[in-house]
Design a protein around this motif. Structure first.
Motif, PDB file in Angstrom:
ATOM      1  N   ALA A 121       0.780  -1.272   0.179  1.00  0.00           N
ATOM      2  CA  ALA A 121       0.123  -0.011  -0.103  1.00  0.00           C
ATOM      3  C   ALA A 121       0.850   1.206   0.046  1.00  0.00           C
ATOM      4  CB  ALA A 121      -0.646   0.098   1.238  1.00  0.00           C
ATOM      5  N   ARG A 122       2.020   1.308   0.803  1.00  0.00           N
ATOM      6  CA  ARG A 122       2.829   2.340   0.845  1.00  0.00           C
ATOM      7  C   ARG A 122       3.511   2.670  -0.482  1.00  0.00           C
ATOM      8  NH1 ARG A 122       7.425   2.281   5.210  1.00  0.00           N
ATOM      9  NH2 ARG A 122       8.384   0.521   3.727  1.00  0.00           N
ATOM     10  N   PHE A 123       3.788   1.432  -1.172  1.00  0.00           N
ATOM     11  CA  PHE A 123       4.442   1.366  -2.406  1.00  0.00           C
ATOM     12  C   PHE A 123       3.792   2.004  -3.493  1.00  0.00           C
ATOM     13  CE2 PHE A 123       4.652  -0.801  -6.706  1.00  0.00           C
ATOM     14  CZ  PHE A 123       6.270  -0.371  -7.070  1.00  0.00           C
ATOM     15  N   ILE A 124       2.355   1.778  -3.474  1.00  0.00           N
ATOM     16  CA  ILE A 124       1.262   2.186  -4.309  1.00  0.00           C
ATOM     17  C   ILE A 124       1.097   3.828  -4.054  1.00  0.00           C
ATOM     18  CG2 ILE A 124      -1.076   2.296  -5.066  1.00  0.00           C
ATOM     19  CD1 ILE A 124      -1.237  -0.671  -4.507  1.00  0.00           C
ATOM     20  N   GLY A 125       0.974   4.221  -2.710  1.00  0.00           N
ATOM     21  CA  GLY A 125       0.908   5.567  -2.356  1.00  0.00           C
ATOM     22  C   GLY A 125       2.117   6.484  -2.863  1.00  0.00           C
ATOM     23  N   GLU A 126       3.238   6.061  -2.710  1.00  0.00           N
ATOM     24  CA  GLU A 126       4.349   6.735  -3.268  1.00  0.00           C
ATOM     25  C   GLU A 126       4.358   6.953  -4.833  1.00  0.00           C
ATOM     26  OE1 GLU A 126       7.654   4.417  -1.907  1.00  0.00           O
ATOM     27  OE2 GLU A 126       7.530   4.944   0.310  1.00  0.00           O
ATOM     28  N   LYS A 127       3.609   6.290  -5.444  1.00  0.00           N
ATOM     29  CA  LYS A 127       3.492   6.403  -6.970  1.00  0.00           C
ATOM     30  C   LYS A 127       2.696   7.773  -7.285  1.00  0.00           C
ATOM     31  CE  LYS A 127       5.205   2.659  -8.474  1.00  0.00           C
ATOM     32  NZ  LYS A 127       6.334   2.555  -9.461  1.00  0.00           N
ATOM     33  N   PHE A 128       2.103   8.440  -6.343  1.00  0.00           N
ATOM     34  CA  PHE A 128       1.193   9.613  -6.556  1.00  0.00           C
ATOM     35  C   PHE A 128       2.046  10.878  -6.224  1.00  0.00           C
ATOM     36  CE2 PHE A 128      -1.643   6.248  -6.077  1.00  0.00           C
ATOM     37  CZ  PHE A 128      -2.833   6.700  -7.239  1.00  0.00           C
ATOM     38  N   THR A 129       3.328  10.672  -6.374  1.00  0.00           N
ATOM     39  CA  THR A 129       4.145  12.023  -6.071  1.00  0.00           C
ATOM     40  C   THR A 129       4.654  12.511  -7.791  1.00  0.00           C
ATOM     41  OG1 THR A 129       6.230  10.550  -6.114  1.00  0.00           O
ATOM     42  CG2 THR A 129       5.113  11.233  -3.964  1.00  0.00           C
ATOM     43  N   SER A 130       4.172  12.024  -8.972  1.00  0.00           N
ATOM     44  CA  SER A 130       4.296  12.616  -9.913  1.00  0.00           C
ATOM     45  C   SER A 130       3.041  11.784 -10.891  1.00  0.00           C
ATOM     46  CB  SER A 130       5.704  12.167 -10.631  1.00  0.00           C
ATOM     47  OG  SER A 130       5.869  10.601 -10.926  1.00  0.00           O
ATOM     48  N   VAL A 131       2.960  12.709 -12.117  1.00  0.00           N
ATOM     49  CA  VAL A 131       1.912  12.435 -13.057  1.00  0.00           C
ATOM     50  C   VAL A 131       1.981  11.181 -13.619  1.00  0.00           C
ATOM     51  CG1 VAL A 131       0.787  13.123 -15.155  1.00  0.00           C
ATOM     52  CG2 VAL A 131       1.487  14.687 -13.575  1.00  0.00           C
ATOM     53  N   PRO A 132       3.257  10.687 -14.080  1.00  0.00           N
ATOM     54  CA  PRO A 132       3.422   9.243 -14.514  1.00  0.00           C
ATOM     55  C   PRO A 132       3.296   8.375 -13.649  1.00  0.00           C
ATOM     56  CG  PRO A 132       5.064  10.713 -15.398  1.00  0.00           C
ATOM     57  CD  PRO A 132       4.689  11.603 -14.408  1.00  0.00           C
ATOM     58  N   GLY A 133       3.760   8.530 -12.334  1.00  0.00           N
ATOM     59  CA  GLY A 133       3.725   7.531 -11.208  1.00  0.00           C
ATOM     60  C   GLY A 133       2.173   7.482 -10.847  1.00  0.00           C
ATOM     61  N   ALA A 134       1.403   8.465 -10.782  1.00  0.00           N
ATOM     62  CA  ALA A 134       0.053   8.485 -10.416  1.00  0.00           C
ATOM     63  C   ALA A 134      -0.667   7.645 -11.548  1.00  0.00           C
ATOM     64  CB  ALA A 134      -0.551  10.099 -10.548  1.00  0.00           C
ATOM     65  N   LEU A 135      -0.501   7.490 -12.708  1.00  0.00           N
ATOM     66  CA  LEU A 135      -1.101   6.676 -13.650  1.00  0.00           C
ATOM     67  C   LEU A 135      -0.703   5.170 -13.489  1.00  0.00           C
ATOM     68  CD1 LEU A 135      -0.555   8.763 -16.919  1.00  0.00           C
ATOM     69  CD2 LEU A 135      -2.579   8.628 -15.757  1.00  0.00           C
ATOM     70  N   ALA A 136       0.422   5.178 -13.089  1.00  0.00           N
ATOM     71  CA  ALA A 136       1.008   3.787 -12.500  1.00  0.00           C
ATOM     72  C   ALA A 136       0.281   3.341 -11.269  1.00  0.00           C
ATOM     73  CB  ALA A 136       2.500   3.531 -12.355  1.00  0.00           C
ATOM     74  N   GLY A 137       0.142   4.180 -10.383  1.00  0.00           N
ATOM     75  CA  GLY A 137      -0.388   4.072  -9.160  1.00  0.00           C
ATOM     76  C   GLY A 137      -1.931   3.714  -9.249  1.00  0.00           C
ATOM     77  N   ILE A 138      -2.711   4.332 -10.121  1.00  0.00           N
ATOM     78  CA  ILE A 138      -4.276   4.069 -10.554  1.00  0.00           C
ATOM     79  C   ILE A 138      -4.159   2.635 -11.061  1.00  0.00           C
ATOM     80  CG2 ILE A 138      -6.126   4.911 -12.021  1.00  0.00           C
ATOM     81  CD1 ILE A 138      -4.966   7.738 -11.631  1.00  0.00           C
ATOM     82  N   GLY A 139      -3.296   2.410 -12.309  1.00  0.00           N
ATOM     83  CA  GLY A 139      -3.394   0.859 -12.726  1.00  0.00           C
ATOM     84  C   GLY A 139      -3.130  -0.157 -11.569  1.00  0.00           C
ATOM     85  N   LEU A 140      -2.406   0.122 -10.677  1.00  0.00           N
ATOM     86  CA  LEU A 140      -2.114  -0.831  -9.581  1.00  0.00           C
ATOM     87  C   LEU A 140      -3.491  -0.965  -8.868  1.00  0.00           C
ATOM     88  CD1 LEU A 140       1.511  -0.193  -8.577  1.00  0.00           C
ATOM     89  CD2 LEU A 140       0.564  -2.242  -9.545  1.00  0.00           C
ATOM     90  N   ILE A 141      -3.934   0.067  -8.294  1.00  0.00           N
ATOM     91  CA  ILE A 141      -5.378   0.072  -7.915  1.00  0.00           C
ATOM     92  C   ILE A 141      -6.350  -0.631  -8.417  1.00  0.00           C
ATOM     93  CG2 ILE A 141      -7.149   1.349  -6.530  1.00  0.00           C
ATOM     94  CD1 ILE A 141      -4.952   3.615  -6.074  1.00  0.00           C
ATOM     95  N   VAL A 142      -6.648  -0.394  -9.721  1.00  0.00           N
ATOM     96  CA  VAL A 142      -7.552  -1.028 -10.555  1.00  0.00           C
ATOM     97  C   VAL A 142      -7.332  -2.375 -10.755  1.00  0.00           C
ATOM     98  CG1 VAL A 142      -8.431  -1.197 -13.106  1.00  0.00           C
ATOM     99  CG2 VAL A 142      -8.054   0.970 -11.863  1.00  0.00           C
ATOM    100  N   GLY A 143      -5.917  -2.914 -10.751  1.00  0.00           N
ATOM    101  CA  GLY A 143      -5.340  -4.157 -10.752  1.00  0.00           C
ATOM    102  C   GLY A 143      -6.010  -4.957  -9.653  1.00  0.00           C
ATOM    103  N   VAL A 144      -5.775  -4.414  -8.297  1.00  0.00           N
ATOM    104  CA  VAL A 144      -6.061  -5.081  -7.027  1.00  0.00           C
ATOM    105  C   VAL A 144      -7.582  -5.126  -7.141  1.00  0.00           C
ATOM    106  CG1 VAL A 144      -6.031  -4.782  -4.641  1.00  0.00           C
ATOM    107  CG2 VAL A 144      -3.927  -4.240  -6.184  1.00  0.00           C
TER     108      VAL A 144
END
Length: 385
Positions: A271-294
């Motif tokens: 969860a912390r790993f996913i949260g850290e993705k939202f520090t940038s726009v590209p990372g946020a897209l990856a974070g959203i993708g991970l949340i959708v996948g889970v």
């Protein structure tokens, strides 16, 4: 709207294998497509597909165990220790056996074992799905497992295919009431990967439910008792041996895994790993993708419960998912770790089975192409850690 009710009529295992022929042809075709795309990509990139499949990442650790046995480790600059005791022994044992009876190297033997095991895994997945939902759903389930974005791992010298084969056929044996066979296969699964505990739990829960339902009987089914006893022996034997070798006792294997940064923290690190993705726009897209996948994984499990999947399948897939998502470390491995949870695909297989053959083939064919391209891209990039 019509529904596909569970089909629980018994069928011999040999008959199930004969019925699986279309599913195996589909599976072989999808995997051949993936290997062809990997070969073309490798030729363009100047990399050897053989090296990517048989001599990188975990494959190297397995072949080293096959060649030299246990006891080798690497100490990283941060002081952490990566020991090959983290890798369960059945795959390297088979690599050693195949290499001993053939001119193949340990790496090539690993490929042969994985490819053959993947066919047995596909047949086992078909057998389970066919037993519960019918032949069309069985073919669709195998096709879905083959076209997974990380399905290329099924063609690598990794232990996922071997484990899935043992797990699927063990679960099928449970559904058929063949307890001793289920226990033997579960013991083999426990010698293949730590998640073999999921197969053991499925057998134990199924046995407990049967005992409860037949509690008026004075004697327990001897075959069931033997299967329950046999199921955990493989994993228990290896874990106890590691504990004895390391001097760590019952927790010796956990100490080895801790050296790799692995552990069970109920998903906090992920969860912390996913949260850290939202520090940038590209990372946020990856974070959203991970949340959708889970969310998709959880949704498929819930749908399986609602569709009335047999309890052993729900227990097995639930534990595989929990261990994959709630473990710390190697977050990029989680899609690969989820791959043995094939019962999650059954709701999708049921939905595809309702479609016309041409439509389901079009859907699966499109996903197969995307999966083959992604697999080649993945192995030429970060790849499976």
């Amino acid at each position: 709207m019509t529904t596909l009710a569970p089909r629980l009529s018994p069928a011999p295992a040999g008959h199930a294998l004969r019925r699986a022929a279309p599913a195996l042809l589909v599976y072989a075709g999808v995997r051949a497509l993936g290997l062809a795309v990997l070969a073309v990509w490798g030729a363009a990139a100047g990399k050897s597909p053989h090296t990517l499949l048989a001599a990188r990442w975990d494959s190297l650790w397995y072949t080293r165990v096959a060649e030299h046995g246990y006891g080798w480790q690497v100490t990283l600059p941060d002081g952490s220790v990566h020991s090959n005791l983290a890798f369960f022994p059945l795959l390297p044992w088979l690599e050693r056996l195949v290499s001993a009876v053939s001119p193949l190297s340990y790496a090539d033997a690993g490929l042969v074992v994985s490819w053959v095991a993947s066919l047995f895994a596909a047949a086992g997945i078909f057998a389970v799905a066919d037993h519960v939902y019918g032949r069309r759903a069985g073919v669709c389930a195998v096709a879905l497992w083959a076209v997974l974005p990380v399905g290329v791992v099924q063609s690598m010298a990794y232990s996922e295919s071997l484990f899935t084969a043992l797990a699927a056929w063990s679960l099928y044996a449970v559904l058929r009431g063949r307890w001793v066979l289920a226990g033997v296969l579960a013991s083999g699964a426990g010698l293949t990967r730590p998640v073999g505990a999921a197969v053991v739990a499925a057998i134990w829960v199924a046995a407990a439910v049967q005992v409860y339902r037949e509690r008026r009987k004075r004697q327990a089914d001897r075959h069931m008792v033997l299967g329950v006893v046999l199921a955990p022996l493989g994993a228990a034997a290896y874990v106890l041996w590691v504990g004895h070798r390391t001097g760590g006792g019952l927790f010796g294997y956990l100490d080895v895994q801790a050296g790799w940064g692995n552990g069970f923290d109920f998903g906090y690190a992920f969860a912390r790993f996913i949260g850290e993705k939202f520090t940038s726009v590209p990372g946020a897209l990856a974070g959203i993708g991970l949340i959708v996948g889970v969310a998709l994984v959880v949704r498929l499990y819930v749908v399986g419960v609602r569709q009335g999947q047999p309890l052993p399948l729900l227990v097995y897939s639930g534990i595989v998912v929990a261990l994959a998502l709630c473990a710390a470390g190697y977050f990029g491995s989680k899609p690969r770790l989820l791959m043995p949870a094939f019962p999650l695909l059954l709701p999708l297989a049921v939905a595809l089975a309702r479609l016309r053959t041409s439509r389901s083939a079009l859907v699966l064919g499109g996903v197969a192409v995307v999966g083959a391209v992604y697999g080649a891209f993945w192995l030429h990039g970060s790849g499976p850690p």
